[in-house]
Design a protein around this motif. Structure first.
Motif, mmCIF file in Angstrom:
data_model
loop_
_atom_site.group_PDB
_atom_site.id
_atom_site.type_symbol
_atom_site.label_atom_id
_atom_site.label_comp_id
_atom_site.label_asym_id
_atom_site.label_seq_id
_atom_site.Cartn_x
_atom_site.Cartn_y
_atom_site.Cartn_z
ATOM 1 N N VAL A 29 0.888 -1.145 0.077
ATOM 2 C CA VAL A 29 0.017 0.020 -0.029
ATOM 3 C C VAL A 29 1.010 1.297 -0.182
ATOM 4 O O VAL A 29 0.731 2.220 -0.821
ATOM 5 C CB VAL A 29 -0.996 0.123 1.148
ATOM 6 C CG1 VAL A 29 -1.663 1.575 1.387
ATOM 7 C CG2 VAL A 29 -2.053 -0.920 0.958
ATOM 8 N N CYS A 30 1.887 1.183 0.923
ATOM 9 C CA CYS A 30 2.646 2.323 1.108
ATOM 10 C C CYS A 30 3.509 2.713 -0.375
ATOM 11 O O CYS A 30 3.559 3.846 -0.748
ATOM 12 C CB CYS A 30 3.521 2.157 2.095
ATOM 13 S SG CYS A 30 2.850 2.417 3.825
ATOM 14 N N GLU A 31 3.905 1.607 -0.825
ATOM 15 C CA GLU A 31 4.893 1.934 -2.110
ATOM 16 C C GLU A 31 3.943 2.184 -3.217
ATOM 17 O O GLU A 31 4.542 3.221 -3.994
ATOM 18 C CB GLU A 31 5.402 0.424 -2.309
ATOM 19 C CG GLU A 31 6.626 0.260 -1.543
ATOM 20 C CD GLU A 31 7.371 -1.174 -1.739
ATOM 21 O OE1 GLU A 31 6.864 -2.023 -2.666
ATOM 22 O OE2 GLU A 31 8.282 -1.533 -1.260
ATOM 23 N N ALA A 32 2.668 1.925 -3.302
ATOM 24 C CA ALA A 32 1.788 2.499 -4.298
ATOM 25 C C ALA A 32 1.527 3.869 -3.994
ATOM 26 O O ALA A 32 1.187 4.587 -5.050
ATOM 27 C CB ALA A 32 0.675 1.655 -4.386
ATOM 28 N N LEU A 33 1.635 4.310 -2.969
ATOM 29 C CA LEU A 33 1.296 5.747 -2.586
ATOM 30 C C LEU A 33 2.466 6.529 -2.543
ATOM 31 O O LEU A 33 2.068 7.803 -2.312
ATOM 32 C CB LEU A 33 0.486 5.838 -1.333
ATOM 33 C CG LEU A 33 -1.005 5.434 -1.221
ATOM 34 C CD1 LEU A 33 -1.596 5.502 0.162
ATOM 35 C CD2 LEU A 33 -1.893 6.446 -2.049
ATOM 36 N N ALA A 34 3.907 6.194 -2.592
ATOM 37 C CA ALA A 34 4.821 6.880 -2.370
ATOM 38 C C ALA A 34 4.944 8.037 -3.272
ATOM 39 O O ALA A 34 5.353 9.070 -2.674
ATOM 40 C CB ALA A 34 6.049 5.936 -2.687
ATOM 41 N N TRP A 60 9.354 2.772 2.642
ATOM 42 C CA TRP A 60 8.305 2.347 1.888
ATOM 43 C C TRP A 60 7.466 3.545 1.123
ATOM 44 O O TRP A 60 6.925 3.391 -0.168
ATOM 45 C CB TRP A 60 7.159 1.366 2.396
ATOM 46 C CG TRP A 60 7.861 0.202 3.051
ATOM 47 C CD1 TRP A 60 9.110 -0.280 2.876
ATOM 48 C CD2 TRP A 60 7.215 -0.654 4.095
ATOM 49 N NE1 TRP A 60 9.056 -1.525 3.525
ATOM 50 C CE2 TRP A 60 8.256 -1.673 4.183
ATOM 51 C CE3 TRP A 60 6.226 -0.587 4.638
ATOM 52 C CZ2 TRP A 60 8.111 -2.548 5.144
ATOM 53 C CZ3 TRP A 60 5.742 -1.647 5.582
ATOM 54 C CH2 TRP A 60 6.922 -2.742 5.811
ATOM 55 N N LEU A 61 7.238 4.385 2.041
ATOM 56 C CA LEU A 61 6.640 5.841 1.295
ATOM 57 C C LEU A 61 7.890 6.791 0.468
ATOM 58 O O LEU A 61 7.232 7.725 -0.018
ATOM 59 C CB LEU A 61 6.148 6.706 2.432
ATOM 60 C CG LEU A 61 4.821 5.990 2.852
ATOM 61 C CD1 LEU A 61 4.490 6.630 4.047
ATOM 62 C CD2 LEU A 61 3.518 6.088 1.950
ATOM 63 N N GLY A 62 8.877 6.261 0.269
ATOM 64 C CA GLY A 62 9.909 6.911 -0.549
ATOM 65 C C GLY A 62 10.634 8.002 0.076
ATOM 66 O O GLY A 62 11.232 9.012 -0.542
ATOM 67 N N GLY A 63 10.379 8.088 1.322
ATOM 68 C CA GLY A 63 11.069 9.202 2.257
ATOM 69 C C GLY A 63 12.587 9.037 2.235
ATOM 70 O O GLY A 63 13.073 8.064 2.335
#
Length: 292
Positions: free
Chosen positions: A84-89, A114-117
């Motif tokens: 879920v997080c990677e898709a929303l990153a 996972w969120l690209g931070g």
């Protein structure tokens, strides 16, 4: 009425299960506009129920719910959190929302990655670090009687702390934890804790029936005893040990029972149970990160 600590923009719930529902209900009851709440939920029945019961905006797509929201509450199962997080990153990097996670065993570092931070580092923060508050509510939140442990990463400012506390206090009391390593203990004590009380009640009911009481009598006696004891603990201001002392007359029936618990090693058993639950939380976190 909404407070000054309420988010200035829409709130997006990613996941619309029981815990999300309890938070949404609490927020609406306390004056948050239903029009400001968005919920992404893949199951039609849950999604339709939230729209009907609370008047919130519902979506089947996570990105649609999150786009433009000031706060994202991640309320999906731990095993799908990374996906879920990677898709929303990409959206997270663009929008920079406050992230509030209620998933057990998922660390703030994992969520941020996972969120690209960017990474936290000694001496400061990289510009891309995402503001994350990790929370551990428990099931009494469904009744507005829960308790939530919260940890905020270093990117979360005072306003972010206040917003997260406002959101989670809709489900009950809140406790801030300074060291994220202790969140596994929070999970073991309060997150899993209701099950311990349920187990005690289950055992007391069985014992009552074995002494000849009817099912109905056993159930009523046990449930009201647990409820009354919980109210005394929360409303009297006295320590558990003092309340126990007051009802334990020397040579009486309560003393006979308490001595049996003590002789059976109840304290050590409880300590070991919470230790095992804490370790299991750490193992789950490691498992979620194993292939990162």
């Amino acid at each position: 009425m909404p407070t000054s600590d309420s988010p200035s923009g829409p709130i997006a719930f990613i996941g619309g299960g029981n815990m999300a529902r309890s938070l949404i209900g609490g927020l609406v009851a306390r004056g948050t506009s239903a029009a400001s709440i968005r919920v992404a939920e893949p199951m039609d029945a849950l999604r339709d129920g939230l729209a009907k019961d609370f008047g919130v905006h519902v979506f089947s797509d996570n990105r649609q719910a999150a786009d433009g929201a000031a706060v994202w509450i991640l309320a999906v199962k731990p095993q799908v959190m990374r996906q879920v997080c990677e898709a929303l990153a990409p959206l997270a990097q663009e929008a920079r929302p406050l992230i509030v996670s209620i998933a057990a065993g998922i660390t703030s570092a994992q969520l941020g990655r996972w969120l690209g931070g960017g990474e936290l580092y000694d001496g400061g923060l990289s510009d891309s670090v995402i503001r994350i508050v990790r929370c551990m509510p428990n099931t009494p939140a469904l009744l507005g009687a829960g308790v939530t442990g919260l940890f905020a990463n270093a990117a979360v400012d005072a306003a972010g702390h206040a917003q997260a506390e406002t959101l989670l206090s809709a489900a009950g009391a809140t406790v801030w934890i300074e060291d994220e390593a202790h969140m596994d203990a929070v999970t073991a004590v309060s997150g899993s804790g209701p099950a311990y009380v349920f187990l005690l009640a289950e055992a007391m009911e069985a014992a009552a029936r074995s002494e000849g009481l009817s099912d109905d009598a056993a159930r009523t006696l046990v449930l009201q005893t647990v409820l009354g004891a919980a109210r005394m603990l929360t409303e009297s201001g006295e320590a558990p040990a003092e309340l126990r002392r007051r009802v334990t007359s020397p040579g009486g029936t309560t003393q006979a029972a308490v001595e049996t618990f003590e002789a059976g090693g109840l304290r050590d058993l409880v300590a070991q149970a919470i230790r095992n639950a804490t370790e299991r939380g750490k193992q789950l976190s490691a498992a979620n990160d194993a292939d990162a």
